[in-house]
Design a protein around this motif. Structure first.
Motif, PDB file in Angstrom:
ATOM      1  N   ASP A 130      95.721 -10.913  36.346  1.00  0.00           N
ATOM      2  CA  ASP A 130      95.162 -11.437  35.390  1.00  0.00           C
ATOM      3  C   ASP A 130      94.268 -10.649  34.374  1.00  0.00           C
ATOM      4  O   ASP A 130      93.160 -10.023  34.912  1.00  0.00           O
ATOM      5  CB  ASP A 130      94.328 -12.728  35.695  1.00  0.00           C
ATOM      6  N   TYR A 131      94.373 -10.779  33.173  1.00  0.00           N
ATOM      7  CA  TYR A 131      93.655  -9.683  32.359  1.00  0.00           C
ATOM      8  C   TYR A 131      92.079 -10.105  32.310  1.00  0.00           C
ATOM      9  O   TYR A 131      91.386  -8.865  32.722  1.00  0.00           O
ATOM     10  CB  TYR A 131      94.068 -10.041  30.925  1.00  0.00           C
ATOM     11  N   THR A 161      97.448 -16.855  20.317  1.00  0.00           N
ATOM     12  CA  THR A 161      97.724 -17.252  21.817  1.00  0.00           C
ATOM     13  C   THR A 161      97.546 -16.062  22.809  1.00  0.00           C
ATOM     14  O   THR A 161      97.798 -16.376  23.881  1.00  0.00           O
ATOM     15  CB  THR A 161      99.048 -17.880  21.687  1.00  0.00           C
ATOM     16  N   ASP A 162      97.161 -14.973  22.287  1.00  0.00           N
ATOM     17  CA  ASP A 162      97.022 -13.777  23.164  1.00  0.00           C
ATOM     18  C   ASP A 162      95.927 -13.779  23.999  1.00  0.00           C
ATOM     19  O   ASP A 162      94.667 -14.143  23.468  1.00  0.00           O
ATOM     20  CB  ASP A 162      97.012 -12.455  22.281  1.00  0.00           C
ATOM     21  N   LYS A 163      96.208 -13.969  25.381  1.00  0.00           N
ATOM     22  CA  LYS A 163      94.909 -14.064  26.341  1.00  0.00           C
ATOM     23  C   LYS A 163      93.989 -12.992  26.383  1.00  0.00           C
ATOM     24  O   LYS A 163      92.766 -13.147  26.855  1.00  0.00           O
ATOM     25  CB  LYS A 163      95.554 -14.479  27.773  1.00  0.00           C
ATOM     26  N   ARG A 164      94.253 -11.866  25.509  1.00  0.00           N
ATOM     27  CA  ARG A 164      93.599 -10.711  25.686  1.00  0.00           C
ATOM     28  C   ARG A 164      92.236 -11.074  24.725  1.00  0.00           C
ATOM     29  O   ARG A 164      91.340 -10.523  24.489  1.00  0.00           O
ATOM     30  CB  ARG A 164      94.251  -9.695  25.280  1.00  0.00           C
ATOM     31  N   PRO A 171     101.087 -16.820  27.854  1.00  0.00           N
ATOM     32  CA  PRO A 171     101.162 -17.785  28.915  1.00  0.00           C
ATOM     33  C   PRO A 171     102.756 -17.925  28.800  1.00  0.00           C
ATOM     34  O   PRO A 171     103.709 -17.286  28.136  1.00  0.00           O
ATOM     35  CB  PRO A 171     101.035 -19.004  28.209  1.00  0.00           C
TER      36      PRO A 171
END
Length: 610
Positions: A270-271, A337-340, A429
């Motif tokens: 997970d980032y 939506t980029d989790k980073r 996701p």
């Protein structure tokens, strides 16, 4: 210990290694001294630790590791209205030979190199001469060689062709060395590491894991050096060129990234957890981080001058500022939506009461580093010395270097696409993979150029705040282009935000936020202009809407309509580079300090128009 600086190198004999006091009465500073230091694994390790120790100097902790990496299209230091003779001039490309930071980093770098040379000599002529197959000694030799290569890598990135020496300095040596070409130095370093890499130990076999230079990092660093060797660099006539044999070095980078992917494959964790672990002093093996510079408690400036801002107060966490911020162009380049994105771009700071406050459009912090996350609060009066480590390479970098080199050699092959796919799958996701991963990769793989452009973007999103961008932009010959793009786009964002029309009018001209009962902030429109203005606190009069929203100007700050000029952030940040077309090479190479020039007795002169 008194430090005696010669012209280029510090004379660091076995005395400076601090491993054994017997050599103080030795007959001569020859091999006899080395035998006292390198005659056991424990003492040899102490000697190599003396090279690592120079990471704990300000030259690295608050200068080279992060401050020297601005200003790019990602990491941007706060530049003043006029030159200040210190770090801000490096950020604005206005450094002069009188800048003291230049001498600090130069001296520290060559000090480390000379210590590494000393260790190499002792390990080869004493330790390994007695026991050539000893794994401990071989890894220590690899550590010394890699530490030397690291410092040369940084020095060349900042000063171009530099003096090169691979033997320890001794009284009577010639200290007036001329510059050696970067191609010669890099070729030597690459071959040097290629020879020692198979004899080194994996991180899981070492006593301090990823806090010591290990085989997986060396494999990756061979690739990084090779991409520099195969890339562009600035010449004294201020042109950007690369050597005719550049493809050979892309092939080496390709071979060694693939080697690590085959020998030590691992899933990307997970980032957010990657950086939470760093802040919490957790160092997992066989994970994303391959090697991180270890800072002993009380040392290291991560989370003090680089990371989330925390103001001093009575709370137990101490204070930390943020020298390098991330511009609006970078923040709004992300897919929302980029989790980073929320991990990398931190939109708030903590005041003296640990109440969240909006950072503002020119102070977006690299959120990967946060002193509030350390396992035990550092204390109310603390500032520097957080003990938070600094990662130098992650497995994600291996994947993207492989994708880049594969594309350069063979185009966007299935293998190159798969490496990029692994990075992007971690970023989104699973429910969005069909669009954000598969469709995206299929589109960018339409040509070699479009796939390269995708790698340029992916490295930006993946490594923001980790201070790799300056080195990437230089070797790609994109530094001037990206600076010009950033400046022009920020100005246009400001124009459109104030006018309410144009390309960027859909971005937030004003950001609205609400304070929660736990002192945190909730944002109303983090990514788009508000189509409906929310109820504002104290509007229409004081006391109205006590639970209403507050506001902070966003894209509007990038332009001043009353004077028809860009805002100060836009005008000052990259001030020394004036070409808004981005076609002129950017002079990222720094001048030699005047003290180095004077002491060289004519051997060294400044170049690049300094």
């Amino acid at each position: 210990m008194k430090k005696i600086y010669f012209v280029l190198f510090v004379l660091v004999t076995a005395v400076s290694l601090q491993s054994c006091k017997k050599f103080l009465v030795a007959d001569s500073p020859s091999l006899t001294d080395l035998e006292y230091v390198f005659n056991s694994e424990a003492d040899a390790k102490k000697a190599v630790n003396a090279v690592y120790a120079l990471f704990n100097q300000d030259a690295y902790t608050s200068r080279l590791s992060n401050n020297f990496s601005g200003n790019t299209d990602i990491e941007c230091g706060g530049v003043s209205g006029s030159p200040d003779g210190a770090r801000r001039d490096i950020w604005s490309f206005e450094a002069t030979p009188a800048n003291g930071d230049l001498l600090t980093v130069w001296n520290n770098g060559y000090n480390a190199i000379n210590r590494a040379n000393e260790c190499e000599k002792g390990l080869m002529e004493v330790s390994l001469a007695k026991d050539p197959n000893n794994k401990v000694y071989n890894n220590l030799l690899g550590e010394a060689k890699t530490l030397r290569a690291l410092w040369y890598y940084w020095i060349m990135n900042h000063w171009g062709d530099v003096p090169f020496k691979t033997t320890p300095s001794r009284a009577g040596d010639n200290f007036y060395l001329e510059r050696t070409g970067r191609d010669t130095i890099l070729t030597f370093l690459i071959n040097d590491l290629i020879a020692i890499e198979p004899k080194m130990s994996w991180a899981e076999e070492l006593d301090f894991g990823i806090e010591r230079i290990n085989r997986e990092f060396v494999i990756g660093f061979i690739a990084r050096l090779s991409l520099m060797r195969g890339g562009y660099w600035l010449y004294p006539d201020k042109t950007m060129k690369r050597k005719d044999d550049y493809l050979k070095y892309y092939e080496i980078a390709n071979t060694y990234t693939k080697k690590l992917m085959d020998l030590k494959p691992r899933a990307l964790p997970d980032y957010a957890t990657v950086f939470t672990n760093v802040n919490k002093y957790i160092k997992p093996l066989n994970s994303d981080v391959l090697y991180e510079v270890a800072f002993h408690p009380g040392f290291g400036d991560v989370g003090w001058n680089h990371g989330v801002r925390v103001d001093a107060g009575t709370h137990p966490y101490g204070s930390g500022s943020n020298y390098l911020s991330l511009p609006l162009t970078y923040y709004h380049s992300f897919d929302t939506t980029d989790k980073r994105l929320p991990v990398t771009c931190y939109l708030v700071y903590f005041d003296k009461d640990l109440v969240q406050q909006p950072s503002g459009a020119t102070s977006i912090a690299p959120g990967k580093w946060n002193r509030l996350l350390v396992p035990t609060p550092l204390g109310p009066s603390t500032a520097k010395g957080t003990g938070i480590n600094w990662p130098l390479m992650r497995y994600a970098d291996i994947l993207l270097m492989f994708a880049e080199s594969e594309n350069e050699i063979n185009g966007p092959t299935a293998a190159a696409q798969e490496a990029l796919r692994k990075v992007r799958k971690r970023a989104f996701p699973e429910s969005l993979w069909a669009d954000k991963v598969e469709t995206y990769i299929s589109t960018v793989a339409g040509s070699k150029q479009s796939f390269f452009d995708a790698i340029v973007n992916e490295r930006a999103w993946e490594f923001g705040g980790e201070c790799l961008r300056k080195y990437d932009l230089a070797r790609w010959n994109l530094y001037g282009k990206k600076v010009a793009e950033s400046r022009n786009t920020l100005k246009q964002m400001g124009i459109d935000g104030n006018a309410g029309t144009g390309t960027y009018a859909n971005l937030p001209d004003i950001m609205y936020y609400k304070r929660n009962s736990d002192n945190s902030i909730s944002w109303y429109n983090k990514y788009r202009k508000a189509t409906v203005i929310p109820p504002l606190k104290d509007v229409p009069s004081v006391g109205s809407n006590p639970d209403g929203y507050l506001q902070v100007n966003w894209t509007k700050t990038m332009y001043i309509p009353s004077t028809n000029t860009a805002g100060n952030f836009v005008l000052w940040t990259w001030r020394g580079y004036t070409d808004d077309t981005g076609l002129t090479p950017l002079r990222y190479i720094l001048p030699l300090h005047s003290g180095v020039i004077t002491s060289s007795l004519g051997t060294l002169k400044n170049q690049y128009g300094y």
